[in-house]
Design a protein around this motif. Sequence first.
Motif, PDB file in Angstrom:
ATOM      1  N   LEU A 161      27.555  45.848  98.111  1.00  0.00           N
ATOM      2  CA  LEU A 161      27.509  47.011  97.234  1.00  0.00           C
ATOM      3  C   LEU A 161      28.346  48.146  97.807  1.00  0.00           C
ATOM      4  N   ALA A 162      28.301  48.328  99.130  1.00  0.00           N
ATOM      5  CA  ALA A 162      29.119  49.368  99.753  1.00  0.00           C
ATOM      6  C   ALA A 162      30.599  49.080  99.558  1.00  0.00           C
ATOM      7  N   ALA A 163      30.990  47.805  99.640  1.00  0.00           N
ATOM      8  CA  ALA A 163      32.396  47.444  99.423  1.00  0.00           C
ATOM      9  C   ALA A 163      32.828  47.808  98.008  1.00  0.00           C
ATOM     10  N   ALA A 164      31.953  47.557  97.039  1.00  0.00           N
ATOM     11  CA  ALA A 164      32.279  47.892  95.653  1.00  0.00           C
ATOM     12  C   ALA A 164      32.239  49.394  95.420  1.00  0.00           C
ATOM     13  N   GLU A 165      31.248  50.065  95.995  1.00  0.00           N
ATOM     14  CA  GLU A 165      31.156  51.524  95.839  1.00  0.00           C
ATOM     15  C   GLU A 165      32.377  52.203  96.466  1.00  0.00           C
ATOM     16  N   LEU A 166      32.921  51.625  97.514  1.00  0.00           N
ATOM     17  CA  LEU A 166      34.115  52.187  98.135  1.00  0.00           C
ATOM     18  C   LEU A 166      35.274  52.236  97.145  1.00  0.00           C
ATOM     19  N   LEU A 167      35.285  51.329  96.184  1.00  0.00           N
ATOM     20  CA  LEU A 167      36.359  51.290  95.186  1.00  0.00           C
ATOM     21  C   LEU A 167      36.238  52.414  94.158  1.00  0.00           C
ATOM     22  N   ARG A 168      35.144  53.159  94.173  1.00  0.00           N
ATOM     23  CA  ARG A 168      35.019  54.294  93.259  1.00  0.00           C
ATOM     24  C   ARG A 168      36.066  55.367  93.554  1.00  0.00           C
ATOM     25  N   GLY A 169      36.630  55.341  94.752  1.00  0.00           N
ATOM     26  CA  GLY A 169      37.670  56.298  95.111  1.00  0.00           C
ATOM     27  C   GLY A 169      39.068  55.732  94.940  1.00  0.00           C
ATOM     28  N   ALA A 170      39.208  54.659  94.144  1.00  0.00           N
ATOM     29  CA  ALA A 170      40.495  53.973  94.005  1.00  0.00           C
ATOM     30  C   ALA A 170      41.570  54.875  93.412  1.00  0.00           C
ATOM     31  N   ARG A 171      42.776  54.726  93.940  1.00  0.00           N
ATOM     32  CA  ARG A 171      43.929  55.465  93.438  1.00  0.00           C
ATOM     33  C   ARG A 171      45.168  54.598  93.650  1.00  0.00           C
ATOM     34  N   GLU A 172      46.269  54.989  93.032  1.00  0.00           N
ATOM     35  CA  GLU A 172      47.522  54.241  93.164  1.00  0.00           C
ATOM     36  C   GLU A 172      47.288  52.745  92.897  1.00  0.00           C
ATOM     37  N   VAL A 173      46.503  52.463  91.867  1.00  0.00           N
ATOM     38  CA  VAL A 173      46.133  51.087  91.549  1.00  0.00           C
ATOM     39  C   VAL A 173      47.208  50.448  90.667  1.00  0.00           C
ATOM     40  N   ASP A 194      40.043  56.170  98.597  1.00  0.00           N
ATOM     41  CA  ASP A 194      39.760  57.289  99.483  1.00  0.00           C
ATOM     42  C   ASP A 194      38.260  57.291  99.792  1.00  0.00           C
ATOM     43  N   ILE A 195      37.936  57.180 101.093  1.00  0.00           N
ATOM     44  CA  ILE A 195      36.526  57.069 101.478  1.00  0.00           C
ATOM     45  C   ILE A 195      35.744  58.307 101.050  1.00  0.00           C
ATOM     46  N   GLY A 196      36.321  59.488 101.259  1.00  0.00           N
ATOM     47  CA  GLY A 196      35.616  60.707 100.894  1.00  0.00           C
ATOM     48  C   GLY A 196      35.356  60.804  99.405  1.00  0.00           C
TER      49      GLY A 196
END
Length: 286
Positions: A161-173, A194-196
């Motif tokens: 779940l953390a791996a997927a939640e990390l994708l909430r900051g996706a950019r330059e996709v 972006d982690i933040g």
Amino acid sequence: MVVQDRRGGGAVVVAVACGTGLAVGLLTTGCSPDGAAADDQDPAGRAAAAAAVRGSAAALLRAGSAGVRTSMETVSGGTRVAIRGTGGYDFATSTGRLRVVLPDPAGRPGGGRQPVTEILAPGALFMKNRGAGVPDDKWVRVYTASLGDGNLVTGGATDPLAAAELLRGAREVTYQGVGRLDGVLVRHYRGTTDIGAAARQASPRTQPALTAAEQGFTTDAVPFEVYLDEDGRPRKMRQWFRFANGSPKGASVTSTTELSDFGRKVAVRLPDDRDIYAGKIASPAR
């Protein structure tokens, strides 16, 4: 612990709490949804790709549960370590159970070492057979918010779940194309996250870990690739992390999480307090 990624020759290294840390072929078209090369996507296409990736965590929550395969490869100072894990995860409760196989000193998977059992839970990681001096019937507990990386790599397997939640900051996709992964039709995306930004968008159960992770790596930008099925669920996530690790060139870690068999029953029982080991751990897992 180490997991290696062949993409672009990249390799990665991981350190595990209380000691030194713990692919499926895919045909892609290399084209965007409208048939153009991924690098030629228009702004609307890139925006759609980013939205699909950012929404993948919500798709997992709707799925309920899944079978999990993990791998992690670490490279630091010329040393490479690989770790493999299998198990299941319940997204409704944010709990999972993995059997993690560590390499022997020569780097061979298994190598006669007894696998480590890990239980993932909101705010905590429990490990059995974690190290010398720990009774066989006891668990080691680590509070993930206290770890410099929020346990994205420390335990040798990234919480799905953390791996997927990390994708909430996706950019330059960018959209890389469509293909099949283990017989399932998937769409392939690449980008950075972006982690933040991900921490600010994450669910309350994952936010503390990602907030901690924001402080633990040499950069907040995490390159990734992800394969989403027709329901928007990640079938495979690969993420590349870098941290200082006290070495001149630092260390890199490649974490891969593969999900399948959605909706399967996953029963995870957290250890009782009386089963938690409170003593000193003499060495890494046997």
